[in-house]
Design an enzyme around this catalytic site. Structure first.
Site, PDB file in Angstrom:
ATOM      1  CG  HIS A  46      16.555  62.883 -12.232  1.00 36.06           C
ATOM      2  ND1 HIS A  46      16.333  63.791 -13.247  1.00 36.06           N
ATOM      3  CD2 HIS A  46      17.900  62.859 -12.036  1.00 36.06           C
ATOM      4  CE1 HIS A  46      17.496  64.281 -13.645  1.00 36.06           C
ATOM      5  NE2 HIS A  46      18.467  63.736 -12.923  1.00 36.06           N
ATOM      6  CG  ASP A  95      22.176  64.136 -13.809  1.00 35.89           C
ATOM      7  OD1 ASP A  95      21.036  64.448 -13.398  1.00 35.89           O
ATOM      8  OD2 ASP A  95      22.873  64.903 -14.502  1.00 35.89           O
TER       9      ASP A  95
END
EC number: 3.1.1.4
Length: 119
Positions: A46, A95
């Site tokens: 991420h 996300d």
């Protein structure tokens, strides 16, 4: 933004988003060392995703955009409608990938609030 990511985490993992804050060496702000497990690796990936859209000669987003930029999503897909900017869609994609990764992997309580100094 941060609130949308937190909502996604809660909705799709069934966990409190704060469970991931400080998990392992990479979840939360910053990170260093090797990921301690698959969930921590989700956070590392991420971070790499955010870096890919906020750095380089022609970044898609400003460095602070992932923390405040709103985006729109339905189900587990980012909206491509006129209300969502290219930056918003890029943040959303990072996300959603992280949330799907969290959902696929086992959350190990021993890595929650992990001591970063041993990373």
């Amino acid at each position: 933004g941060v609130w949308q990511f937190a909502y996604m985490i809660a909705k799709y993992t069934g966990r409190n988003p704060l469970d991931y804050w400080g998990y392992g060496c990479w979840c939360g702000l910053g990170g260093k060392g090797n990921p301690v497990d698959a969930v921590d690796r989700c956070c590392y990936v991420h971070d790499v995703c955010y870096n890919s859209i906020t750095q380089g000669p022609r970044p898609t987003c400003s460095r602070i955009a992932p923390y405040h930029k709103n985006y729109y999503f339905t189900g587990k897909k980012c909206s491509t409608g006129w209300l969502t900017s290219k930056c918003g869609r890029a943040i959303c994609a990072c996300d959603i990938a992280a949330v799907k990764c969290f959902r696929r992997n086992h959350f190990n309580k021993k890595y929650r609030l992990y001591k970063k100094n041993i990373c």
